[in-house]
Structures are given as structure tokens and as C-alpha cells.
Design an enzyme around this catalytic site. Structure first.
Site, mmCIF file in Angstrom:
data_model
loop_
_atom_site.group_PDB
_atom_site.id
_atom_site.type_symbol
_atom_site.label_atom_id
_atom_site.label_comp_id
_atom_site.label_asym_id
_atom_site.label_seq_id
_atom_site.Cartn_x
_atom_site.Cartn_y
_atom_site.Cartn_z
ATOM 1 N N HIS A 116 39.737 -27.088 64.244
ATOM 2 C CA HIS A 116 40.990 -27.032 63.483
ATOM 3 C C HIS A 116 42.133 -26.951 64.491
ATOM 4 O O HIS A 116 42.668 -25.887 64.787
ATOM 5 C CB HIS A 116 41.023 -25.829 62.535
ATOM 6 C CG HIS A 116 42.389 -25.605 61.954
ATOM 7 N ND1 HIS A 116 42.941 -26.452 61.027
ATOM 8 C CD2 HIS A 116 43.326 -24.672 62.207
ATOM 9 C CE1 HIS A 116 44.162 -26.041 60.741
ATOM 10 N NE2 HIS A 116 44.422 -24.962 61.445
ATOM 11 N N ASP A 154 42.894 -29.207 56.200
ATOM 12 C CA ASP A 154 42.963 -30.546 56.802
ATOM 13 C C ASP A 154 42.309 -31.565 55.863
ATOM 14 O O ASP A 154 42.822 -32.665 55.677
ATOM 15 C CB ASP A 154 42.261 -30.529 58.164
ATOM 16 C CG ASP A 154 42.801 -29.407 59.039
ATOM 17 O OD1 ASP A 154 43.978 -29.462 59.419
ATOM 18 O OD2 ASP A 154 42.055 -28.447 59.306
#
Ligand code: NAI
Length: 332
Positions: free
Chosen positions: A187, A159
């Protein structure tokens, strides 16, 4: 050349591992002078496929790779390992609820936590990639009480890399000129990609990303949503989930953990929360961390505005819910 270290990769017959094993075995993580013995864990039905992976690793003729140990037995896989990439997990199948997936996967991480506790080195560094990565890491650590909680981390580096690439593209600079982008929380789609503390090198000087982007609406909306939904966009296009980029991110995470971050720089990792920034305690929460001598520390003193606080609260709440669901499953 030093003594070889033992590194385990689980889910070794899967698609992330297919990219990851090559990167690790050629020295991208532990450096060009560190020989390795790779332990490859997967489930019994995948042993045939795994044999093919072992053949390809041999055919790569990699000078650092001293031996490969393919196995379906966690006792063999985790024996004396210094580093563990826990990638293997059950993929989401059609009709499967999020709860079913969580329940199947936390059980795997309970077993692997117990095996790490029994067989791994006590200073093993564990990176959980398999989803739900944060909660899996928490469960794994709970079942490995002889290993410090700080040694269990979850991957939000993909990410972070996605966020860094979005900013670099927006301002038209190479990705290496962007740093200190933060991923907060889980996440999952509740994560908060935060550009408020990011910097961009322009004409040799570090400038706040917001001053270069000059578009607060883009930062608050387009940027955040693009990063949050990037995984789904890759699946939409490739019909398979991110693998090459996930493998690269796993290498970045483990490399920084072993070799440290540059002064003034931080990277995002899911780590056991001490309640910093108002995050719930005792969940694996992604924070900005700096790393020295193999130990991470949460970067302190960053100012959060009301929007950021709200985003952290949302992702924190999800992690607390996941922890309760996971606890119910493993203690049942
Ligand atoms: P994959 O399905 O291609 O491979 C998973 C492998 O794990 C399979 O070979 C399977 O047999 C194995 N496996 C299942 N149970 C196991 C067990 N108990 N022990 C050892 N191996 C086991 O999946 P892929 O694409 O490699 O992804 C792996 C995981 O990584 C998934 O959970 C995925 O959601 C997650 N992921 C996480 C990301 C992150 O940023 N944290 C990014 C991308 C994927």
C-alpha cells in the site's frame, strides 16, 4: 440476538476512526443482528477528544452498541477482542524522512502485537490501516506468535475501491457492475493496480474490463497512475488524508473477511506471502483472495504478462527493504 463481540479500534480519536466507528457500530461490518462492545484505544494526550467521540456514539443511540470502552492502555483495549482495526499511528510530519516514520510506527505495532498476543482472542482478525500498513502488519504478527499469521492483514481495499471506481467511471456503469480488480503488493506508490482480470457486467453479462474499456494505453498508464496517486490527490484537495473512503474500505475488508466472498469473486488484501506469483515470501503482500468460513485463500492460476511481472517485482522489492528496516528498528 447473539452475544456481543468485542471490537477494538485504535487511533480512535483520529479522523478515519471518526467515520469508521459509526459504520461499525451501526452494523455495516458484523451485520444487523450482531451486538458489539467497542474498545477505543488512543494515546493519553487524546483522551479528552476521545471522550467527545464517546459522547457522540452515545448520542447516535445505536441499538447494536452495548458498551464503549475508551482507554489509553493496550491491555484493556485488546482484552478478549474478536476483531481489531489498527488505525492509530504517527502521522508524517514536515521534514520527517520515510525511514523516521517507519521507525516510529513499527515500534507501535510491536507493542500492539505483544498486547494482542496476551489479551486478544486467539482467532482475532486483525486489519492494519496505519501506515506503512503492510510492514506494520508483519511486525504486529511477529510479536503475536500465539495467533496464526493468517490473522494479520493490511488494508489495500481503499486502493481496490478507487480502481473499481475509475473503471466504472471510464465505461459509464455503476460501480457495483465492476469486480475482480486487483491491487498487488504494497500500500504505497509502488502498488500495482491491475485491471487485466477485472470484469464488467454489460447487458446482464460479464465481459472482460479490457474489452469494454478498449483502451490499453489508458489501462497501463492513466489508470495505474491515477490509483497510485489518488491518496496524494485527495490530500492536495482536502488538505487532509482520505478518511471517509478509508473507513468505508476498512469496513468492506473486515465484512468480507467475516462473511466471505461470492463464488468466482476475489478482493485484495495484504496477507502473509507464501511466494505465490513470484512475490517475496514472508512479507505482507497484497494479493487477490477469496474468503470462505472466515479464511482467505490466494486466488491462483491468474496469468501475468511481462509488464505485470515487472510491477510485482518492484513493489515486492520495496516490501523486502521495508522488512529489513523494520527488523533493524524492532530488534535494536
Ligand atoms: P489521524 O492522525 O487523524 O489519527 C491517528 C490517531 O492515532 C490519532 O488520534 C493518534 O493520537 C492515534 N495514535 C497515535 N499513536 C497511537 C498509539 N500508539 N496507539 C493508539 N493510537 C495512536 O490519522 P488518520 O487520518 O485517522 O489516519 C490513520 C492512519 O491510517 C495513518 O497512518 C494513515 O497514513 C493511514 N491510512 C491508511 C490507508 C490505507 O489505505 N491503508 C488510507 C488512509 C490512511
Amino acid at each position: 440476538m447473539s452475544e456481543p463481540i468485542r471490537v477494538v479500534v485504535t487511533g480512535a480519536a483520529g479522523q478515519i476512526a471518526y467515520s469508521l466507528l459509526y459504520m461499525v457500530a451501526k452494523g455495516d461490518v458484523f451485520g444487523p443482528n450482531q451486538p458489539l462492545i467497542l474498545h477505543l484505544l488512543d494515546i493519553p494526550p487524546m483522551m479528552g477528544v476521545l471522550e467527545g467521540v464517546v459522547m457522540e456514539l452515545a448520542d447516535c443511540a445505536l441499538p447494536l452498541l452495548q458498551a464503549v470502552v475508551p482507554t489509553a492502555d493496550p491491555a484493556v483495549a485488546f482484552k478478549d477482542v474478536s476483531s481489531a482495526f489498527l488505525v492509530g499511528s504517527m502521522p508524517r510530519r514536515e521534514g520527517m524522512e520515510r525511514k523516521d516514520l517507519l521507525s516510529a510506527n513499527v515500534k507501535i505495532f510491536k507493542v500492539q502485537g505483544e498486547a494482542l498476543d496476551k489479551y486478544a482472542k486467539k482467532d482475532v482478525k486483525v486489519l492494519v490501516v496505519g501506515n506503512p500498513a503492510n510492514t506494520n502488519a508483519l511486525v504486529c504478527s511477529r510479536y503475536a506468535p500465539s495467533i496464526p499469521k493468517e490473522n494479520f492483514t493490511a488494508m489495500t481495499r481503499l486502493d481496490q475501491n478507487r480502481a473499481q471506481a475509475q473503471i466504472a467511471a471510464k465505461v459509464g456503469v455503476p460501480v457495483a457492475q465492476v469486480s475482480n480488480v486487483i491491487i498487488w503488493g504494497n500500500h504505497s506508490s509502488t502498488q500495482f493496480p491491475d485491471a487485466a482480470h477485472a470484469v464488467v457486467v454489460v447487458d446482464g453479462k460479464e465481459v472482460k474490463a479490457s474489452e469494454v474499456v478498449k483502451d490499453s494505453d489508458w489501462i497501463r498508464n492513466t489508470f495505474v497512475q491515477t490509483v497510485q496517486k489518488r491518496g496524494a490527490a485527495v490530500i492536495g484537495a482536502r488538505k487532509m488524508s482520505s478518511a471517509m473512503s478509508a473507513a468505508k474500505a476498512a469496513c468492506d475488508h473486515m465484512k468480507d473477511w467475516f462473511s466471505g466472498t461470492a463464488p468466482g469473486k476475489f478482493v485484495s488484501m495484504g496477507v502473509i506471502s507464501d511466494g505465490s506469483y513470484g512475490a517475496p515470501k514472508d512479507v505482507v503482500f497484497s494479493f487477490p483472495v477469496s474468503i470462505q468460513n472466515g479464511k482467505w485463500q490466494i486466488a491462483q492460476g491468474l496469468l501475468l504478462d511481462d509488464f505485470a511481472k515487472e510491477m510485482l517485482a518492484t513493489t515486492g522489492k520495496e516490501l523486502v527493504e521495508e522488512r529489513a528496516e523494520a527488523t533493524a528498528v524492532v530488534e535494536a
